[in-house]
Design a protein around this motif. Sequence first.
Motif, PDB file in Angstrom:
ATOM      1  N   VAL A  80      75.257 -54.271 -47.811  1.00 45.34           N
ATOM      2  CA  VAL A  80      75.001 -54.867 -49.470  1.00 45.34           C
ATOM      3  C   VAL A  80      75.293 -56.048 -49.588  1.00 45.34           C
ATOM      4  CG1 VAL A  80      75.609 -54.245 -51.850  1.00 45.34           C
ATOM      5  CG2 VAL A  80      75.453 -52.293 -50.213  1.00 45.34           C
ATOM      6  N   GLY A  90      76.357 -49.208 -51.911  1.00 47.09           N
ATOM      7  CA  GLY A  90      76.538 -48.644 -50.403  1.00 47.09           C
ATOM      8  C   GLY A  90      76.946 -47.074 -50.511  1.00 47.09           C
ATOM      9  N   GLU A  91      77.456 -46.646 -51.670  1.00 50.39           N
ATOM     10  CA  GLU A  91      77.532 -45.268 -51.680  1.00 50.39           C
ATOM     11  C   GLU A  91      76.407 -44.791 -51.908  1.00 50.39           C
ATOM     12  OE1 GLU A  91      80.823 -44.144 -54.089  1.00 50.39           O
ATOM     13  OE2 GLU A  91      80.339 -41.898 -54.567  1.00 50.39           O
ATOM     14  N   ARG A 117      86.795 -53.612 -41.578  1.00 50.99           N
ATOM     15  CA  ARG A 117      85.846 -53.251 -42.571  1.00 50.99           C
ATOM     16  C   ARG A 117      86.477 -52.296 -43.594  1.00 50.99           C
ATOM     17  NH1 ARG A 117      80.745 -55.486 -41.321  1.00 50.99           N
ATOM     18  NH2 ARG A 117      80.074 -55.435 -39.058  1.00 50.99           N
ATOM     19  N   TYR A 124      83.052 -44.447 -46.840  1.00 53.49           N
ATOM     20  CA  TYR A 124      82.791 -43.414 -45.846  1.00 53.49           C
ATOM     21  C   TYR A 124      83.659 -42.203 -46.321  1.00 53.49           C
ATOM     22  CZ  TYR A 124      80.068 -46.858 -43.663  1.00 53.49           C
ATOM     23  OH  TYR A 124      79.186 -47.747 -43.221  1.00 53.49           O
ATOM     24  N   ARG A 126      85.309 -41.693 -49.032  1.00 48.98           N
ATOM     25  CA  ARG A 126      85.105 -41.317 -50.177  1.00 48.98           C
ATOM     26  C   ARG A 126      84.036 -40.188 -50.336  1.00 48.98           C
ATOM     27  NH1 ARG A 126      84.930 -46.078 -52.603  1.00 48.98           N
ATOM     28  NH2 ARG A 126      82.844 -46.382 -52.788  1.00 48.98           N
TER      29      ARG A 126
HETATM   30  C1  LIG Z   1      80.538 -51.655 -47.346  1.00 46.47           C
HETATM   31  C2  LIG Z   1      79.361 -52.190 -48.168  1.00 46.47           C
HETATM   32  C3  LIG Z   1      78.153 -51.693 -47.574  1.00 46.47           C
HETATM   33  C4  LIG Z   1      79.978 -51.376 -49.171  1.00 46.47           C
HETATM   34  O1  LIG Z   1      78.794 -51.673 -50.266  1.00 46.47           O
HETATM   35  P1  LIG Z   1      79.089 -51.504 -51.909  1.00 46.47           P
HETATM   36  O2  LIG Z   1      77.880 -51.649 -52.563  1.00 46.47           O
HETATM   37  O3  LIG Z   1      80.086 -52.759 -52.220  1.00 46.47           O
HETATM   38  O4  LIG Z   1      79.736 -50.181 -51.937  1.00 46.47           O
HETATM   39  P2  LIG Z   1      80.563 -49.636 -53.104  1.00 46.47           P
HETATM   40  O5  LIG Z   1      80.129 -50.396 -54.385  1.00 46.47           O
HETATM   41  O6  LIG Z   1      80.021 -48.152 -53.145  1.00 46.47           O
HETATM   42  O7  LIG Z   1      81.835 -49.426 -52.962  1.00 46.47           O
HETATM   43  C5  LIG Z   1      82.774 -50.746 -52.588  1.00 46.47           C
HETATM   44  C6  LIG Z   1      84.137 -50.836 -52.777  1.00 46.47           C
HETATM   45  O8  LIG Z   1      84.501 -52.159 -53.180  1.00 46.47           O
HETATM   46  C7  LIG Z   1      84.983 -52.354 -54.245  1.00 46.47           C
HETATM   47  N1  LIG Z   1      84.293 -53.460 -55.052  1.00 46.47           N
HETATM   48  C8  LIG Z   1      84.425 -53.633 -56.410  1.00 46.47           C
HETATM   49  N2  LIG Z   1      83.963 -54.949 -56.696  1.00 46.47           N
HETATM   50  C9  LIG Z   1      83.620 -55.590 -55.410  1.00 46.47           C
HETATM   51  C10 LIG Z   1      83.190 -56.794 -54.998  1.00 46.47           C
HETATM   52  N3  LIG Z   1      82.763 -57.714 -55.747  1.00 46.47           N
HETATM   53  N4  LIG Z   1      83.060 -56.926 -53.628  1.00 46.47           N
HETATM   54  C11 LIG Z   1      83.248 -56.110 -52.646  1.00 46.47           C
HETATM   55  N5  LIG Z   1      83.809 -54.885 -53.092  1.00 46.47           N
HETATM   56  C12 LIG Z   1      84.016 -54.452 -54.383  1.00 46.47           C
HETATM   57  C13 LIG Z   1      84.539 -51.223 -54.957  1.00 46.47           C
HETATM   58  O9  LIG Z   1      85.025 -50.675 -56.158  1.00 46.47           O
HETATM   59  C14 LIG Z   1      84.647 -50.008 -53.817  1.00 46.47           C
HETATM   60  O10 LIG Z   1      86.173 -50.065 -54.066  1.00 46.47           O
HETATM   61  P3  LIG Z   1      86.917 -48.695 -53.581  1.00 46.47           P
HETATM   62  O11 LIG Z   1      86.607 -48.385 -51.952  1.00 46.47           O
HETATM   63  O12 LIG Z   1      88.358 -49.172 -53.410  1.00 46.47           O
HETATM   64  O13 LIG Z   1      86.526 -47.718 -54.469  1.00 46.47           O
HETATM   65  C15 LIG Z   1      79.692 -53.752 -48.203  1.00 46.47           C
HETATM   66  O14 LIG Z   1      81.034 -54.085 -48.689  1.00 46.47           O
HETATM   67  C16 LIG Z   1      79.247 -54.487 -47.131  1.00 46.47           C
HETATM   68  O15 LIG Z   1      77.881 -54.915 -46.869  1.00 46.47           O
HETATM   69  N6  LIG Z   1      79.978 -55.083 -46.396  1.00 46.47           N
HETATM   70  C17 LIG Z   1      79.741 -55.847 -45.076  1.00 46.47           C
HETATM   71  C18 LIG Z   1      78.884 -55.210 -44.054  1.00 46.47           C
HETATM   72  C19 LIG Z   1      79.859 -53.772 -43.639  1.00 46.47           C
HETATM   73  O16 LIG Z   1      80.952 -53.943 -43.575  1.00 46.47           O
HETATM   74  N7  LIG Z   1      78.953 -52.853 -43.423  1.00 46.47           N
HETATM   75  C20 LIG Z   1      79.789 -51.651 -42.988  1.00 46.47           C
HETATM   76  C21 LIG Z   1      79.411 -51.602 -41.376  1.00 46.47           C
HETATM   77  S1  LIG Z   1      80.285 -50.004 -40.941  1.00 46.47           S
END
Ligand SMILES: CC(C)(COP(=O)(O)OP(=O)(O)OC[C@H]1O[C@@H](n2cnc3c(N)ncnc32)[C@H](O)[C@@H]1OP(=O)(O)O)[C@@H](O)C(=O)NCCC(=O)NCCS
Length: 144
Positions: A80, A90-91, A117, A124, A126
């Motif tokens: 994301v 992501g969820e 990560r 995952y 959750r």
């Molecule tokens: C892992 C990833 C896909 C999650 O995407 P996302 O849309 O942020 O996911 P969600 O919003 O559903 O949940 C993210 C979590 O980060 C928290 N969060 C809140 N604000 C945030 C921010 N500004 N930046 C990052 N995370 C944040 C959310 O509350 C949630 O926390 P929790 O797990 O403690 O409840 C994203 O962080 C990403 O692209 N990471 C880099 C690539 C990666 O690691 N990919 C996974 C490969 S296995």
Amino acid sequence: MEIFEANEVTDELVEAFQYLMPQLSSSSPAPTREELQLIVDSPAVILLMARYEGKLVGSLSLAVFRVPTGVLAWIEDVVVDQSMRGKGIGEALTRAALTRAKELGVKQVDLTSRPVREAANRLYQRVGFLPRQTNVYRYKIEKE
Ligand SMILES: CC(C)(COP(=O)(O)OP(=O)(O)OC[C@H]1O[C@@H](n2cnc3c(N)ncnc32)[C@H](O)[C@@H]1OP(=O)(O)O)[C@@H](O)C(=O)NCCC(=O)NCCS
């Protein structure tokens, strides 16, 4: 937010991977238009994209394949856009992949995620993924 299956390669899709891929992997270049076409055309891969406020902000690849033990699936390359994290995108991508997998008769969905990560690992778990005790191996094919 809209989650959809990419079935054609548009300029927008090509551009999205140019900014999403560096946020996923420092070693893999963004897929070319031709490579994206192969992904989109593949019967084994479902390319899910997330659109938020008009922009492509996330992606997930779901690989589905039949082997003697049944129809299995892997989730790969979940990403994301940094500026859009923490909004549940992501969820939503992960849940959409699980819905598609269920529709396709998949028995189980696997993925791996390095402990570093942290957000991904929390996400995952959750949505219901459970840690699995197994040894994960990789054989790297050296280029000749
Ligand atoms: C892992 C990833 C896909 C999650 O995407 P996302 O849309 O942020 O996911 P969600 O919003 O559903 O949940 C993210 C979590 O980060 C928290 N969060 C809140 N604000 C945030 C921010 N500004 N930046 C990052 N995370 C944040 C959310 O509350 C949630 O926390 P929790 O797990 O403690 O409840 C994203 O962080 C990403 O692209 N990471 C880099 C690539 C990666 O690691 N990919 C996974 C490969 S296995």
